[in-house]
Design an enzyme around this catalytic site. Structure first.
Site, PDB file in Angstrom:
ATOM      1  CG  HIS A 122      -1.914   0.966   1.398  1.00  0.00           C
ATOM      2  ND1 HIS A 122      -1.695   2.270   1.775  1.00  0.00           N
ATOM      3  CD2 HIS A 122      -3.254   0.864   1.217  1.00  0.00           C
ATOM      4  CE1 HIS A 122      -2.845   2.925   1.818  1.00  0.00           C
ATOM      5  NE2 HIS A 122      -3.817   2.094   1.482  1.00  0.00           N
TER       6      HIS A 122
ATOM      7  CG  ASP B 148       0.438  -2.553   6.088  1.00  0.00           C
ATOM      8  OD1 ASP B 148      -0.553  -2.709   6.838  1.00  0.00           O
ATOM      9  OD2 ASP B 148       0.384  -1.907   5.021  1.00  0.00           O
TER      10      ASP B 148
ATOM     11  CD  GLN C 264      -7.198  -4.478   4.071  1.00  0.00           C
ATOM     12  OE1 GLN C 264      -8.163  -5.154   4.416  1.00  0.00           O
ATOM     13  NE2 GLN C 264      -7.310  -3.197   3.761  1.00  0.00           N
TER      14      GLN C 264
ATOM     15  CE  LYS D 129      -7.473  -0.164   6.194  1.00  0.00           C
ATOM     16  NZ  LYS D 129      -8.269   0.313   5.069  1.00  0.00           N
TER      17      LYS D 129
ATOM     18  CB  CYS E  54      -3.614   3.264  -1.599  1.00  0.00           C
ATOM     19  SG  CYS E  54      -4.748   4.596  -1.278  1.00  0.00           S
TER      20      CYS E  54
HETATM   21  C1  LIG Z   1      -2.553  -2.944   3.481  1.00  0.00           C
HETATM   22  C2  LIG Z   1      -2.862  -1.560   3.981  1.00  0.00           C
HETATM   23  N1  LIG Z   1      -1.918  -0.851   4.578  1.00  0.00           N
HETATM   24  C3  LIG Z   1      -2.146   0.376   5.055  1.00  0.00           C
HETATM   25  C4  LIG Z   1      -3.374   0.974   4.930  1.00  0.00           C
HETATM   26  C5  LIG Z   1      -3.588   2.345   5.472  1.00  0.00           C
HETATM   27  O1  LIG Z   1      -4.515   2.309   6.535  1.00  0.00           O
HETATM   28  P1  LIG Z   1      -5.057   3.644   7.175  1.00  0.00           P
HETATM   29  O2  LIG Z   1      -5.582   4.491   6.042  1.00  0.00           O
HETATM   30  O3  LIG Z   1      -6.145   3.196   8.102  1.00  0.00           O
HETATM   31  O4  LIG Z   1      -3.924   4.305   7.876  1.00  0.00           O
HETATM   32  C6  LIG Z   1      -4.405   0.279   4.289  1.00  0.00           C
HETATM   33  C7  LIG Z   1      -5.708   0.909   4.061  1.00  0.00           C
HETATM   34  O5  LIG Z   1      -6.438   0.567   3.172  1.00  0.00           O
HETATM   35  C8  LIG Z   1      -4.139  -1.029   3.811  1.00  0.00           C
HETATM   36  O6  LIG Z   1      -5.083  -1.742   3.213  1.00  0.00           O
END
Ligand SMILES: Cc1ncc(COP(=O)(O)O)c(C=O)c1O
Length: 423
Positions: A140, A217, A220, A243, A381
């Site tokens: 992401h 990270d 998900q 999430k 993203c």
């Molecule tokens: C794999 C992953 N990493 C990071 C993020 C960023 O999360 P946040 O916008 O809640 O900080 C997301 C959000 O969709 C994501 O799917």
């Protein structure tokens, strides 16, 4: 598709899924009774944000209406109750991801802020010109851009692990990228655009063999897998409350205590200090050193209620049921002529990205919306990942445990409608 990293047999999985009462669970989520364009809401945008059970809504409401107060500094009853609830939230999260100590849980705004915290604090202290940071093709943007900024500031370089056409990380390619110059590995646990579940235990072991720390990270992963930070032995783990059925604006950075202790603060301000003079400031202990200013008290209380709720259902049942949903959806969508599913990893969470011949993903999203079906269309993203697959965008249906096979049937009918109109 295989159930994530588990030795669960198909029979046990079937029993667990059969034991899961989705009709009962759906009653916990008031929003699922809503209509969109006059049709029952089918919510398949869970990877963007999940819906909230009544217990989370009630916990936040109770705080705001009966003991709202600032924490840590108060001597009055409300402040003490708010402080207790906030610190209880930390303990709940600690148990949820099996961290060794509650001080290893730092509350931040979300995954994005958690990664930025590590990049600023750990990164600026340990990373120099000529060093390398390893990420993967399926990251992401929030696990790419903070490292690019750090590289610009320090003269370090990014190295990117390749993936295969199924959307699986290539471990041999990864190993080749681990060199004496590698200072940090930062990899996604579950891809938000492909659904791929990465073999994080192995990724971490290979890095640790070379003395390299690893950030995972987990944005998900926490809603779909049982995450045990001690078992996988990660150094940092980041996720977002919204999430995992909690509120927005709250997230978690887990870090091993000895690493957090040695890291400089990320932001300065109230609460992160012990004493301040104009000459010198003595910083507070971990985790408060990293929680400058008034935190999102309501968010922590809501997140605590959310992880209790998920734990109460039982992740094994959730995993088994979602596995059935994913299998059903993959079979149903694969049968549609002109569809291409992007991401067919062996180990996959309940998420399907797809493109339709001759129909732009945004048009798919718009037609589906008119049928009451909420999906996401775009690059999610993950622009470099879209480039890897040669597509500008995908349509993404991301499922949660409150979704049903009947809803997948509605999705399939709506896709046929899109093909009829645009195809
Ligand atoms: C794999 C992953 N990493 C990071 C993020 C960023 O999360 P946040 O916008 O809640 O900080 C997301 C959000 O969709 C994501 O799917």
């Amino acid at each position: 598709m295989i159930i994530p990293g588990s030795a669960v047999t198909p029979k046990v999985r079937g029993d667990l899924a059969a034991d899961f009462d989705v009709g009962r669970v759906r009653q916990d989520f008031p929003i699922l009774g809503e209509k969109v364009h006059g049709k029952p809401l089918v919510y398949f945008d869970n990877a963007a944000t999940s819906q909230k059970p009544q217990v989370v809504i009630d916990a936040v409401h109770r705080f705001l209406s009966t003991y709202n107060s600032n924490i840590h500094r108060g001597v009055h009853d409300l402040s003490e109750r708010a402080t207790e609830a906030y610190e209880r939230g930390r303990k709940k999260v600690q148990r949820f991801i099996n961290a060794a100590e509650s001080r290893e849980i730092i509350f931040v705004r979300g995954t994005t802020e958690a990664i930025n915290l590590v990049a600023h604090s750990y990164g600026r202290k340990h990373i120099r010109a000529g060093d390398e940071i390893v990420i993967s093709t399926m990251e992401h943007h929030s696990n790419i851009v903070p490292w690019q900024i750090l590289c610009e500031q320090t003269g370090a370089a990014l190295r990117v692990v390749p993936i295969n056409d199924a959307g699986e990380l290539q471990l041999d390619g990864y190993e080749k990228l681990l060199t004496p110059r590698t200072r940090l590995v930062s990899i996604v646990h579950v891809s938000n655009a492909l659904g791929t579940i990465n073999p994080v235990r192995e990724i971490i072991r290979l890095a640790h063999d070379r003395g390299v720390p690893v950030l995972i990270d987990g944005a998900q992963a926490v809603p779909h897998l049982r995450v045990d930070v001690r078992e996988i032995d990660c150094d940092f783990y980041a996720f977002s409350g919204h999430k995992v059925f909690g509120p927005t604006g709250i997230g978690v950075l887990y870090g091993k205590a000895e690493l957090l202790e040695a890291m400089p603060p990320y932001q300065g301000g109230g609460d992160m200090i012990k004493t301040v003079t104009f000459e010198r400031t003595l910083y507070n202990d971990v985790p408060y050193k990293f929680e400058a200013g008034t935190p999102h008290v309501a968010g922590v209380i809501g997140l605590g209620a959310a992880v209790d709720y998920v734990g109460g259902i039982g992740l094994e049942k959730i995993i088994a049921y979602e596995h059935e949903l994913l299998e059903y959806a993959t079979n149903a969508l694969s049968a549609i002529a002109g569809i291409r599913i992007i991401g067919m990893a062996q180990e996959k969470a309940s998420l399907i990205s797809f493109v339709l011949d001759g129909v732009h993903a945004h048009d798919v999203g718009t037609i589906l919306d008119h049928e009451g079906v909420a999906i996401r269309a775009g690059h999610h993203c993950t622009m470099p990942l879209m480039q890897r697959f040669g597509v500008p965008a995908t349509a993404r249906a991301s499922l949660a445990f409150y979704n049903t096979k009947e809803e997948i049937d509605v999705l399939v009918q709506a896709i046929y409608k899109a093909i009829e109109m645009f195809g």
